[in-house]
Design an enzyme around this catalytic site. Structure first.
Site, PDB file in Angstrom:
ATOM      1  N   ASP A 137       0.846  -1.196   0.000  1.00 47.06           N
ATOM      2  CA  ASP A 137       0.000   0.000   0.000  1.00 47.06           C
ATOM      3  C   ASP A 137       0.885   1.251   0.000  1.00 47.06           C
ATOM      4  O   ASP A 137       1.870   1.318   0.746  1.00 47.06           O
ATOM      5  CB  ASP A 137      -0.867  -0.053   1.271  1.00 47.06           C
ATOM      6  CG  ASP A 137      -1.874   1.080   1.367  1.00 47.06           C
ATOM      7  OD1 ASP A 137      -2.346   1.550   0.321  1.00 47.06           O
ATOM      8  OD2 ASP A 137      -2.206   1.461   2.507  1.00 47.06           O
ATOM      9  N   THR A 146      -7.815   2.529  10.096  1.00 48.50           N
ATOM     10  CA  THR A 146      -7.877   3.303  11.337  1.00 48.50           C
ATOM     11  C   THR A 146      -8.873   2.734  12.346  1.00 48.50           C
ATOM     12  O   THR A 146      -8.523   2.515  13.514  1.00 48.50           O
ATOM     13  CB  THR A 146      -8.224   4.772  11.024  1.00 48.50           C
ATOM     14  OG1 THR A 146      -7.316   5.257  10.031  1.00 48.50           O
ATOM     15  CG2 THR A 146      -8.099   5.628  12.268  1.00 48.50           C
TER      16      THR A 146
END
Ligand SMILES: [Zn+2]
Length: 287
Positions: A81, A237
């Site tokens: 990523d 998150t």
């Protein structure tokens, strides 16, 4: 089993569902994600971000991710990523990652094209897929979990469909991350997503689209984005926050908190992250 990213994304593209791509910068996150995918009987993507290198080196977690994918009872792609350097992409490919993201979206368009092409050539030699980004998704300045809260992206940074078409034709990428109103990290005001923009870009490029900043978007908005062309949803998150909450709950409920061992805390974090990943996957698969 370890699979090519396109195997998961092409299927999602056709069915208009989303596949979760979960950042796993620790063993508990890897195991939580695999356990969630197995519990749901669905494919999933494990990914490691270059900006997490200081928290967890690719050389340590990369082989763990690949082994976890190989041993899983469901299809698992292993993805890099937000790669910013070609040599870092190469390191991931050498470890057996089945796809990489080259993120040059902060650079001028021509530079983004040039670097993305180089990434595609490199990945092709490994039989791997490439994700690139066009338009700007607001990101944290450091490796932390929060964005600049005052600056949700202005319309001007949203991905332009015509430019996206030219970009994918020139570079040959397999999927494209687009900007349509999301931001990385924790939102402090409600994000407004331009789902029409997603549909226009899908129509123009006819490739699976990727949503960054998926944490904190309402389930309803998320599913609208998926219906309109988002196939890969990056998610980290809220999963990580869930892990922290799991540990706090364990400590608060313990008769003797000082007697808690770390392995009990790690397990509590893993269980809580698994529950959050399962919940997210249910939203992404729209059923
Ligand atoms: Zn991202």
């Amino acid at each position: 089993m370890l699979v090519h990213l396109n195997e998961l994304l092409q299927n999602a593209y056709t069915r208009r569902v989303g596949i979760g791509a979960f950042n796993t910068p620790n063993l508990e996150a890897v195991r939580a994600t695999i356990a969630a995918a197995e519990a749901r009987g669905e494919g999933v993507i494990l990914q490691h971000a270059e900006l997490h290198e200081s928290v967890m080196p690719l050389s340590v977690i990369g082989p763990v991710m690949v082994a976890a994918a190989e041993n899983a009872r469901v299809p698992v792609a292993v993805h890099l990523d937000h790669g910013e350097h070609l040599d870092y992409l190469k390191r991931a490919l050498d470890l057996g990652f089945t796809s990489v993201m080259l993120d040059a979206s902060a650079r001028p368009y021509e530079e983004n094209v040039t670097m993305t092409k180089q990434a595609v050539d490199l990945a092709k030699s490994y039989g791997a897929a490439v994700e690139a980004e066009l338009g700007r998704v607001i990101r944290p300045a450091s490796g932390g979990g929060t964005d600049d809260p005052e600056n949700l992206p202005p319309d001007a940074s949203y991905t332009d469909p015509k430019m996206a078409k030219a970009f994918v034709d020139t570079t040959g990428v397999d999927c494209l991350a687009i900007a349509f109103g999301t931001a990385h990290g924790v939102y402090t005001s409600k994000p407004v997503l331009d789902v029409n923009r997603v549909a226009e870009v899908r129509e123009a490029v006819r490739l699976p689209l990727v949503m960054h900043g998926g944490s904190g978007v309402t389930d309803d908005e998320m599913q609208k984005a998926i219906e309109n062309g988002i196939c890969k949803i990056n998610y980290f998150t809220y999963m990580s926050l869930a892990g922290g909450e799991g540990v706090r709950t364990l400590i608060d409920g313990a008769e003797d908190p000082a007697g808690l061992r770390f392995d009990q805390m790690a397990q509590a974090a893993q269980d809580a992250m698994q529950a959050d990943v399962e919940r997210a996957m249910a939203v992404f698969s729209r059923g």
